[in-house]
Design a protein around this motif. Structure first.
Motif, PDB file in Angstrom:
ATOM      1  N   UNK A   6      15.886   2.918   1.752  1.00 59.30           N
ATOM      2  CA  UNK A   6      14.859   2.354   2.962  1.00 59.30           C
ATOM      3  C   UNK A   6      14.183   3.693   3.392  1.00 59.30           C
ATOM      4  N   UNK A   7      12.898   3.402   3.097  1.00 62.82           N
ATOM      5  CA  UNK A   7      11.975   4.568   3.871  1.00 62.82           C
ATOM      6  C   UNK A   7      11.244   3.944   4.734  1.00 62.82           C
ATOM      7  N   UNK A   8      10.715   4.917   5.836  1.00 61.91           N
ATOM      8  CA  UNK A   8       9.888   4.562   6.853  1.00 61.91           C
ATOM      9  C   UNK A   8       8.925   5.770   7.299  1.00 61.91           C
ATOM     10  N   UNK A   9       7.621   5.336   7.490  1.00 64.28           N
ATOM     11  CA  UNK A   9       6.564   6.293   7.866  1.00 64.28           C
ATOM     12  C   UNK A   9       5.642   5.529   8.681  1.00 64.28           C
ATOM     13  N   UNK A  10       5.435   6.444   9.994  1.00 67.40           N
ATOM     14  CA  UNK A  10       4.487   5.849  10.853  1.00 67.40           C
ATOM     15  C   UNK A  10       2.967   6.164  10.179  1.00 67.40           C
ATOM     16  N   UNK A  11       2.173   5.037  10.209  1.00 71.84           N
ATOM     17  CA  UNK A  11       0.847   5.181   9.947  1.00 71.84           C
ATOM     18  C   UNK A  11      -0.036   4.677  10.948  1.00 71.84           C
ATOM     19  N   UNK A  12      -1.370   5.591  11.058  1.00 76.38           N
ATOM     20  CA  UNK A  12      -2.120   5.471  12.183  1.00 76.38           C
ATOM     21  C   UNK A  12      -3.084   3.975  11.974  1.00 76.38           C
ATOM     22  N   UNK A  13      -3.298   3.223  13.026  1.00 74.19           N
ATOM     23  CA  UNK A  13      -4.401   2.455  13.139  1.00 74.19           C
ATOM     24  C   UNK A  13      -5.407   2.658  14.258  1.00 74.19           C
ATOM     25  N   UNK A  32       7.906   0.241   6.493  1.00 75.84           N
ATOM     26  CA  UNK A  32       8.937   0.206   5.772  1.00 75.84           C
ATOM     27  C   UNK A  32       9.084  -0.190   4.266  1.00 75.84           C
ATOM     28  N   UNK A  33       9.708   0.433   3.356  1.00 78.13           N
ATOM     29  CA  UNK A  33      10.065   0.006   2.224  1.00 78.13           C
ATOM     30  C   UNK A  33      11.260  -0.077   1.841  1.00 78.13           C
ATOM     31  N   UNK A  34      11.950  -1.085   1.252  1.00 78.61           N
ATOM     32  CA  UNK A  34      13.175  -1.448   0.670  1.00 78.61           C
ATOM     33  C   UNK A  34      13.434  -1.517  -0.470  1.00 78.61           C
ATOM     34  N   UNK A  35      13.916  -0.481  -1.169  1.00 78.64           N
ATOM     35  CA  UNK A  35      13.978  -0.699  -2.843  1.00 78.64           C
ATOM     36  C   UNK A  35      15.478  -1.120  -3.056  1.00 78.64           C
ATOM     37  N   UNK A  36      15.499  -2.010  -4.058  1.00 84.27           N
ATOM     38  CA  UNK A  36      16.585  -2.759  -4.411  1.00 84.27           C
ATOM     39  C   UNK A  36      16.968  -2.167  -5.967  1.00 84.27           C
ATOM     40  N   UNK A  37      18.097  -2.399  -6.517  1.00 84.40           N
ATOM     41  CA  UNK A  37      18.193  -2.179  -8.130  1.00 84.40           C
ATOM     42  C   UNK A  37      17.915  -3.318  -8.696  1.00 84.40           C
ATOM     43  N   UNK A  38      17.491  -4.531  -8.290  1.00 84.26           N
ATOM     44  CA  UNK A  38      16.947  -5.600  -9.004  1.00 84.26           C
ATOM     45  C   UNK A  38      15.552  -5.263  -9.578  1.00 84.26           C
ATOM     46  N   UNK A  39      15.380  -5.686 -11.150  1.00 82.95           N
ATOM     47  CA  UNK A  39      14.315  -5.449 -11.826  1.00 82.95           C
ATOM     48  C   UNK A  39      13.647  -6.919 -11.933  1.00 82.95           C
ATOM     49  N   UNK A  40      12.533  -6.715 -11.716  1.00 83.74           N
ATOM     50  CA  UNK A  40      11.208  -7.812 -12.012  1.00 83.74           C
ATOM     51  C   UNK A  40      10.283  -7.206 -12.626  1.00 83.74           C
ATOM     52  N   UNK A  41       9.854  -7.703 -13.950  1.00 84.48           N
ATOM     53  CA  UNK A  41       8.662  -7.457 -14.729  1.00 84.48           C
ATOM     54  C   UNK A  41       9.014  -5.763 -15.081  1.00 84.48           C
ATOM     55  N   UNK A  42      10.178  -5.301 -15.208  1.00 89.26           N
ATOM     56  CA  UNK A  42      10.294  -3.840 -15.667  1.00 89.26           C
ATOM     57  C   UNK A  42      10.490  -3.030 -14.459  1.00 89.26           C
ATOM     58  N   UNK A  43      10.107  -3.603 -12.982  1.00 90.97           N
ATOM     59  CA  UNK A  43      10.162  -2.758 -11.765  1.00 90.97           C
ATOM     60  C   UNK A  43      11.049  -3.087 -10.901  1.00 90.97           C
ATOM     61  N   UNK A  44      11.553  -2.033 -10.119  1.00 89.62           N
ATOM     62  CA  UNK A  44      12.376  -2.509  -9.060  1.00 89.62           C
ATOM     63  C   UNK A  44      11.776  -3.237  -8.034  1.00 89.62           C
ATOM     64  N   UNK A  45      12.623  -4.302  -7.660  1.00 95.69           N
ATOM     65  CA  UNK A  45      12.119  -4.858  -6.461  1.00 95.69           C
ATOM     66  C   UNK A  45      11.883  -4.218  -5.124  1.00 95.69           C
ATOM     67  N   UNK A 121      11.775  -8.891   0.114  1.00 96.49           N
ATOM     68  CA  UNK A 121      12.343  -8.445  -1.014  1.00 96.49           C
ATOM     69  C   UNK A 121      13.052  -9.719  -1.441  1.00 96.49           C
ATOM     70  N   UNK A 122      13.789 -10.510  -0.691  1.00 86.43           N
ATOM     71  CA  UNK A 122      14.685 -11.903  -0.603  1.00 86.43           C
ATOM     72  C   UNK A 122      13.716 -12.790  -1.493  1.00 86.43           C
TER      73      UNK A 122
END
Length: 388
Positions: A6-13, A32-45, A121-122
């Motif tokens: 799980x990654x988080x980064x502040x981004x200015x608006x 926020x970006x939550x990476x799972x080990x599930x693959x769809x179309x050859x890429x992690x969800x 992700x769900x």
């Protein structure tokens, strides 16, 4: 399956615009970006989320409390019974472990941001648009195929005179919106002039909403109510402090037109107090609770259940925020519409790049998840966070 990171980064608006209460010159949001080990179309969800404008990035709470709790949990603690997908309700409980009730403040924003990424992700794992998944699981199975949206703008801005305000609002109508919103609260005489200028370019008062952003005390709110009444506006929004239910109740005794509030209430309990004590009328008024600021969709569903039990239709909910998460909720759970910020708070505001606004409504993209992938500028920002 499991959550890999799980990654988080502040981004200015940052923007030069302001409402009657705050300016946005130093505003940022958490992505926020939550990476799972599930693959769809050859890429992690990867599920993505961010908080709505008006509240700052919540990096501290997210990194110190929320991410560690999730990453320290066993996959069985947050997966569905069959182990094939994330369970948003279990993850919500994990995030709220060892948190006292009440005092919602910025914590609700941190949870809401992660909750958005979880639902993205769900739905991607299920390979369905989120709005369809919500309708099938929690609605009647027949989602709305388009959603009413109004254009929120009309901010105070250096050098912005009445002519520029008119040009802005007319521009929204030309884009396909049928209702536009402008800010008020700087002063009765100034705002009367600005409203009358706006009414020269919109079809009627019913096509114009005004928003005081909680700026007014009771005496001034009543003065504004008297001034606004003859215009027969779409709504009069958030006159006073969001937690001053007595002010809102008193205003309802003097203003017969439609009112709206709730964007700065961050829990089901706060929403219930508004219904109990705020004088809001279920046949005429609108509620603007924003899941991205109020503990996410898990909490929002509790709020919708509470509203039903108190005689409110979900159609009286038009969430604040102007983001695709609320758009999916509006379509899947049949809300009354959604806010939109055309050209403002980019790239977070707005909907799919290839779906125009038509007669005040917008359709949803037929892609798995919330639909962020249909906004090129937004996806650039989201992917940068995922790859950081």
């Amino acid at each position: 399956m499991k959550i890999v990171s799980i990654k988080e980064k502040p981004v200015k608006i940052s923007s030069s615009i302001r409402n009657a209460y705050i300016d946005f010159s130093k505003m940022d949001v958490s992505v926020v970006a939550i990476e799972t080990d599930v693959q769809r179309d050859g890429q992690p969800v990867i599920g993505y989320g961010f908080n709505s404008n008006g509240r700052y990035a919540q990096s501290g709470i997210i990194h110190k409390r929320m991410i560690p709790r999730i990453m320290q949990a066993q996959p069985a603690d947050y997966l569905t019974a069959d182990g094939t997908n994330l369970d948003p309700f279990k993850l919500w409980k994990i995030m709220m472990t060892n948190e006292k009730p009440g005092g919602h403040g910025e914590r609700s924003v941190a949870v809401g941001t992660i909750d958005m990424a979880i639902w993205d992700a769900v739905a991607k794992i299920e390979e369905k648009p989120l709005y369809r998944l919500l309708s099938e699981r929690y609605g009647d199975g027949h989602p709305d195929d388009r959603v009413f949206v109004y254009a929120a703008g009309g901010y105070y801005q250096p050098g912005k005179d009445d002519t520029l305000l008119q040009q802005e609002l007319k521009g929204y109508l030309d884009q396909g919106y049928s209702v536009v919103k402008m800010k008020i609260g700087n002063g009765l005489d100034e705002d009367r002039r600005r409203i009358e200028a706006a009414l020269k370019v919109v079809p009627s008062g019913k096509h114009l909403a005004v928003d005081a952003n909680g700026r007014l005390d009771l005496k001034t709110a009543l003065e504004y109510a008297k001034m606004l009444a003859p215009y027969d506006l779409f709504w009069f929004e958030e006159a006073g402090d969001p937690l001053d239910f007595k002010l809102q109740h008193e205003l309802s005794q003097h203003y017969a037109g439609t009112m709206a509030t709730g964007e700065n209430l961050f829990s089901m309990q706060d929403a219930r107090n508004l219904i109990r004590y705020g004088g809001m009328r279920p046949q005429t008024d609108y509620l603007q609770f924003d899941c991205a600021l109020s503990y996410g969709l898990v909490e929002y569903m509790k709020t919708l259940k509470m509203l039903r039990e108190n005689g409110w239709s979900s159609r009286r909910c038009i969430p604040h925020g102007g983001h695709q998460m609320s758009l999916n909720i509006a379509a899947g759970l049949k809300l009354g519409g959604n806010e939109s910020y055309p050209g403002i708070f980019e790239p977070f505001g707005g909907f799919a790049d290839n779906l125009p606004i038509e007669d005040g409504y917008v359709r949803l993209p037929q892609v798995p998840g919330i639909g962020f992938e249909t906004k090129a500028a937004l996806m650039k920002v989201l992917r940068e966070v995922a790859q950081s």
